[in-house]
Write a protein that holds these residues in place. Structure first.
Motif, short mmCIF file in Angstrom:
data_model
loop_
_atom_site.label_atom_id
_atom_site.label_comp_id
_atom_site.label_asym_id
_atom_site.label_seq_id
_atom_site.Cartn_x
_atom_site.Cartn_y
_atom_site.Cartn_z
N ARG A 285 0.88 -0.54 -0.35
CA ARG A 285 0.33 0.27 -0.26
C ARG A 285 0.78 1.01 0.03
O ARG A 285 0.66 2.04 -0.07
N ILE A 286 2.25 0.98 -0.25
CA ILE A 286 2.79 1.76 -0.46
C ILE A 286 3.64 1.82 -1.75
O ILE A 286 4.45 0.94 -2.13
N VAL A 287 3.20 2.73 -2.77
CA VAL A 287 3.24 2.42 -3.96
C VAL A 287 4.25 3.57 -4.47
O VAL A 287 3.84 4.70 -4.42
N PHE A 288 5.45 3.37 -5.53
CA PHE A 288 6.37 4.60 -6.72
C PHE A 288 5.89 3.97 -8.03
O PHE A 288 5.36 3.29 -8.19
N LEU A 289 6.20 4.69 -8.80
CA LEU A 289 6.37 4.86 -10.13
C LEU A 289 7.01 3.79 -10.48
O LEU A 289 8.39 3.73 -10.23
N ASP A 290 6.75 2.64 -11.03
CA ASP A 290 7.77 1.26 -11.42
C ASP A 290 8.53 1.52 -12.83
O ASP A 290 9.53 2.27 -12.67
N LYS A 291 7.80 2.56 -13.63
CA LYS A 291 8.36 2.58 -15.09
C LYS A 291 8.13 4.02 -16.11
O LYS A 291 6.75 3.83 -15.81
N ALA A 292 8.19 5.22 -16.54
CA ALA A 292 8.18 6.01 -17.78
C ALA A 292 8.42 5.70 -18.72
O ALA A 292 9.90 5.91 -18.84
N GLY A 293 7.93 5.71 -19.54
CA GLY A 293 8.21 5.71 -20.89
C GLY A 293 7.82 6.57 -21.97
O GLY A 293 7.02 6.93 -22.31
N ASP A 294 8.66 6.79 -22.73
CA ASP A 294 8.10 7.82 -24.01
C ASP A 294 8.63 6.41 -25.14
O ASP A 294 9.41 5.94 -25.27
N ARG A 295 7.06 6.28 -26.18
CA ARG A 295 7.39 5.12 -27.10
C ARG A 295 6.72 6.04 -28.52
O ARG A 295 5.84 6.57 -27.79
N VAL A 296 6.84 5.26 -29.87
CA VAL A 296 6.42 5.78 -30.80
C VAL A 296 6.64 3.98 -31.75
O VAL A 296 7.36 3.15 -31.81
N TYR A 297 5.27 3.56 -31.44
CA TYR A 297 5.18 2.77 -32.72
C TYR A 297 4.82 3.08 -34.19
O TYR A 297 3.48 3.58 -34.58
N LEU A 298 4.99 2.35 -34.87
CA LEU A 298 4.66 2.48 -35.94
C LEU A 298 4.00 0.78 -36.65
O LEU A 298 4.98 -0.10 -36.43
N ASN A 299 2.85 0.83 -37.21
CA ASN A 299 2.14 -0.37 -37.31
C ASN A 299 2.20 -0.78 -38.68
O ASN A 299 1.02 0.35 -39.33
N ASP A 300 2.31 -1.61 -39.06
CA ASP A 300 2.43 -2.23 -40.49
C ASP A 300 1.49 -3.69 -40.57
O ASP A 300 1.88 -4.77 -40.73
N GLN A 301 0.40 -3.44 -41.34
CA GLN A 301 -0.69 -3.96 -41.49
C GLN A 301 -1.21 -4.41 -43.41
O GLN A 301 -0.58 -3.60 -43.72
N ASP A 302 -0.88 -5.12 -43.60
CA ASP A 302 -1.44 -6.22 -45.21
C ASP A 302 -2.50 -7.36 -44.66
O ASP A 302 -1.98 -8.65 -44.06
N LYS A 303 -3.58 -6.67 -45.16
CA LYS A 303 -4.47 -7.87 -44.96
C LYS A 303 -5.31 -8.53 -46.16
O LYS A 303 -5.48 -7.42 -46.71
N TRP A 304 -5.16 -9.50 -46.03
CA TRP A 304 -6.01 -10.05 -47.50
C TRP A 304 -7.15 -11.15 -47.31
O TRP A 304 -7.46 -11.96 -45.95
#
Length: 932
Positions: A285-304
């Motif tokens: 019940r005593i908590v802190f920030l485990d992780k902080a991140g900045d992220r860039v995602y690039l999602n390429d899809q090819d669907k048929w």
């Protein structure tokens, strides 16, 4: 008597289908059959065949007709409704249906919720076959399906005994097109290009459908192919970590010193006195920030996706139909992550700058909101996920009328093969730093410690740790055999009994998974010379906003340099490298189900009001065989564990009654009531014999082959007023009593487990808790209200001719609780209290426009460490669709998704503690559609 007249015509299964589309659409929902054998020609019924290309209002009218004809609660959409909105896949096409919402992943809808219940509570079938998709559970990954090859969808919310069990929330019944859905020859071709505002890429999409009938034969083929490039910018990964991470350290003098420092800093800066470092009721019940991140995602899809349908009908009493569906979904996601892991194994608190002990005081939680740490693990991560899914489905359906019996037989197969190739290039720098909450996320900055670094501009400080790889192969197969027999009756001693129906269904489902992982730490196998010697600056670096297409990082005024995934794959995968499968991670689950059902249909009057009633019972016998591996202590007495093969059988039987009744109170006014019992089988990944490990949490997670299904008793009642011109006003109240919900629980402890550090050195021997999914005791209630308003506005005034509204609202109230080991009051994952969809449209002979807003209330996305509920914030999205008929056969369309550029946000327990701020941008498409 309008409803009953229509209904009487559908009951005696006669020469040909009322409409081949209705034959498909009802999929088990009509009073007399689970789908199928409704049968009169459109000409005999004087009803238009459902071919509504280019008319949104007509598609709404047809959907209302289907809802009215169904004895149970249901809603439908047909081809034009699916095709004319700017959806990116089938999930997004369904989100405008009453009670249906979707879960979004980086701007793309990928899973479907019915009545705000979790996605795994929904049963999905295509052409009456439960659908395989290669996911780990029973939920279907809708993002693999191209919406262009779908002809119709019905969401069945109150089952009959003839419907396949499996959906507590409801059943999504999808149909692909058949040749007799269209009168004669038909050719539809469409093409479009779509632009994403962040990636600035233009993605093509193409589809066609060709159909013709030749006397007793008919053939149809359809094909759709789409590409999608979407960029998402996200300040995320922020979650609570219990202070026990530092306080509970044991073993070496250095670890004990870090624990003592954490105790001292807590007392000095917050006044919190720790008397017992291992009292988890305090430390959790005593908590802190485990992780902080900045992220860039690039999602390429090819669907048929492609469908083939062949129909043979030599006369009015016999038909044979083959349906085939093939598809592929290739998805490559690049993630570039700059993150600070505050809870590194060699760190502890240095200074607590601020804390919050009031916001979550009801749960006794203190949040350390701004802290300087002794040795933060700063990370640059270049991650690559390559997912390839191939799916196929084939079925052969026979409809045969002989000697007064209507017989329907079905044999089918549904399968998916999914391969996931994952890689993570990891560079690490250990240094003091300061991590804190911001207004919409988190950040890491330099601390006052002289050894602190600017994590975004210190390439020489980052050392190579590993190029981590994983490979997973999942095979998901299902075979089904079904026989339905229906007999219309005219009994003098019981004239109310109009027909009886009985049938059997056998399914054989198997899911098999192979998994392996490997770490590359040097230029050859077994070589670890790069570890702690090769610097980040030794690799080719680029600005992250140059690696991915598009402009500046949208979540912050920030940029940083990283290694591209293309460079990482070429540089770090040495010749001959391959990821081996790990025998301990293998599992297979085989499941066989035999279901028998019988039901009767009645037609009578009660207090002068026409009544149609369906009553039935379904008996289900399920057997499960699970194969896998379990960890056993090494027999030679050495420390460590060895995988040993293990298997186990399980079984359960259930009786599932159902009752559906419709009363015509007035002309066009129906009172509908339904009651039933249904079940949801546990996810195959939960049943499977397997053990996964979380080294940081000192925890094993095992499968449980003894799991039983989650059961639900449910009823619903409502009024429906069918207006002129295809309008409807409807309200219904539903109630569900759910028991046997699957929860994760502590079921054992493994003593003296060897734990090693990332560099291979011994960390120590620890006791690991064992958690398993179990069926929770007790039952939980979900109640809800669903409202539907769909009508052309010309009902209000002639001057509004062409305008219309299609709106629905669902409100839930529930006693379901999530599985928080701290006893924090939380709903289960995925359940939203309220949702609504609102569409305004205008349409004339040459022009149409639609404005649609979809809203989903906040819901629990996950329960972090089985303790802290993490919410996905309420989200609303505005979409548009505009069409202009250039000629009688060619239509130009302009469509837009997320026109207000809404971001996706989330928080842990309270908005004061955000977990992410994510942008996926808006999407604009321009297309042409030709119909011949």
């Amino acid at each position: 008597m309008k409803y009953l007249n229509q209904h009487h015509q559908s009951l005696p299964v006669q020469p040909k289908a009322l409409s081949r589309v209705i034959h498909q659409l009802l999929l088990g929902s009509l009073v007399c059959l689970p789908l199928h054998s409704v049968a009169q020609t459109a000409e005999e019924q004087n009803v238009e065949v459902i071919s509504v290309t280019g008319s949104y209002s007509k598609s709404l009218e047809k959907a209302v007709d289907l809802k009215q004809s169904n004895i149970g609660f249901s809603d439908s959409i047909v081809a034009t409704d699916i095709a004319d909105f700017p959806e990116q896949n089938l999930a997004e096409a369904l989100q405008r249906m009453p009670g249906v919402t979707i879960e979004r992943n980086k701007g793309l809808g990928d899973k479907v919720n019915v009545r705000s219940l979790p996605t795994e509570f929904t049963h999905v079938s295509i052409n009456d076959l439960a659908t395989a998709s290669g996911s780990g559970g029973r939920d279907v990954e809708f993002d693999i399906f191209a919406s262009e090859i779908i002809q119709s969808v019905t969401v069945q919310k109150s089952p009959t005994a003839a419907d396949e069990e499996g959906g507590i929330a409801g059943s999504v019944q999808i149909s692909t097109a058949r040749p007799f859905d269209f009168p004669g020859r038909k050719l539809i071709v469409s093409a479009e290009g779509a632009h994403n505002s962040i990636s600035e890429e233009v993605d093509p999409k193409f589809s066609f459908l060709a159909s013709d009938t030749f006397g007793d034969w008919g053939a149809l083929v359809s094909f759709a192919k789409a590409q999608r490039t979407n960029r998402t910018d996200s300040n995320s990964g922020i979650n609570f970590r219990p202070s026990g991470r530092f306080l509970e350290q044991r073993g070496s003098d250095s670890k004990l010193a870090r624990a003592d420092q954490a105790v001292a800093v807590l007392e000095r800066d917050t006044g919190i006195v720790i008397n017992d470092r291992f009292d988890t009721d305090v430390t959790n019940r005593i908590v802190f920030l485990d992780k902080a991140g900045d992220r860039v995602y690039l999602n390429d899809q090819d669907k048929w996706g492609a469908t083939l349908s062949l129909q043979y009908k030599p006369d009015n009493n016999f038909s044979l139909t083959f349906d085939g569906m093939l598809g592929g979904y290739d998805n490559t996601e690049d993630e570039y992550d700059a993150a600070a892991y505050s809870a590194s194994s060699i760190s502890t608190f240095e200074q607590i700058h601020s804390y919050d002990n009031t916001t979550l005081a009801a749960d006794g939680i203190t949040v350390l909101t701004d802290v300087s740490y002794a040795a933060t693990q700063h990370e640059f991560l270049s991650k690559e996920r390559i997912n390839n899914t191939d799916y196929s489905q084939f079925s052969l359906t026979m409809d045969w009328m002989i000697n007064g019996f209507d017989i329907r037989a079905l044999a089918g197969y549904s399968g998916a093969e999914k391969t996931t190739d994952y890689a993570n290039l990891k560079h690490v720098a250990y240094a003091p730093s300061r991590t804190r909450y911001t207004a919409n996320g988190g950040e890491t900055i330099k601390s006052d410690n002289p050894a602190s670094i600017d994590m975004y501009d210190a390439a020489d400080s980052y050392l190579f740790e590993a190029y981590e790889t994983e490979l997973e192969e999942v095979s998901d197969d299902k075979y089904a055999l079904q026989l339905d027999v229906k007999k219309a009756l005219q009994l003098e001693f019981m004239p109310a009994l109009t027909s009886v129906q009985f049938g059997a269904r056998y399914t054989d489902k198997s899911k098999e998974r192979n998994f392996g992982s490997a770490k590359i730490q040097g230029p050859a196998a077994g070589d670890s010379s790069w570890v702690n010697s090769r610097k980040l600056s030794d690799s080719e670096l680029q600005w992250v906003t140059d690696i991915v297409p598009g402009g500046a990082y949208k979540a912050k005024d920030l940029n940083w340099m990283q290694v591209s995934n293309a460079y990482a794959r070429d540089t770090f995968r040495y010749d001959g490298f391959a990821v081996p499968f790990n025998v301990a991670d293998y599992y297979r689950v085989d499941e066989e189900v035999l279901a028998l059902y019988a039901m009767a249909n009645f037609d009578f009057t009660l207090a002068g009001k026409p009544v149609v009633l369906n009553a039935g019972v379904r008996a289900v016998d399920t057997s499960v065989l699970s194969f896998g591996y379990h960890q056993i202590q090494n027999e030679d007495g050495s420390n460590g564990y060895t995988p040993a093969p293990i298997s186990k059988e399980g079984s359960y039987n259930d009786i599932l009654p159902s009752l559906n009744m419709t009363v015509e109170l007035l002309d066009g006014v129906l009172w509908r009531t339904a009651a039933s019992e249904t079940l949801m089988r546990p996810a195959l990944t939960d049943i499977a014999y397997k053990r996964s490990v979380s080294w940081n949490e000192f925890r094993f997670k095992d499968g449980n082959p003894d799991l039983k299904p989650t059961m639900a008793k449910q009823w619903e009642t409502g009024l429906e007023w069918y207006l002129e011109n295809g309008g409807i006003l409807a309200a219904s109240y539903f109630w569900k009593d759910i028991e046997g919900v699957v929860r994760e629980a502590l079921t054992g402890v493994v003593k003296d487990v060897e734990k090693r550090n990332a560099n291979g050195t011994l960390d120590g021997y620890y006791d690991f808790d064992v958690y398993q999914p179990v069926n929770a005791d007790g039952s939980y209630k979900v109640t809800g209200l669903e409202l539907i308003a769909q009508f052309p506005l010309t009902i209000l005034h002639d001057a509004l001719d062409g305008f219309g509204v299609n709106a629905n609202y669902t409100k839930l109230d529930n006693t379901l609780t999530g599985a928080s080991s701290l006893g924090i009051d939380t709903p289960p994952e995925g359940l939203a209290d309220s949702t609504y969809n609102l569409t305004f449209y205008y349409e004339n002979d040459s022009f149409d426009a639609r404005l649609s807003y979809n809203y989903k209330d906040k819901y629990v996305e996950r329960i972090e460490r089985s303790m802290y509920p993490v919410y996905r914030d309420a989200y609303g999205q505005l979409d548009i669709a505009i069409g202009y008929q250039l000629t009688d056969n060619v239509k130009l369309s302009l469509k837009g998704i997320n026109m207000t550029d809404e971001e996706t946000t989330g928080y842990t327990m309270d908005p004061a503690f955000p977990t992410m701020n994510e942008y996926s941008g808006r999407r604009i498409s321009l297309g042409l559609r030709a119909d011949f």
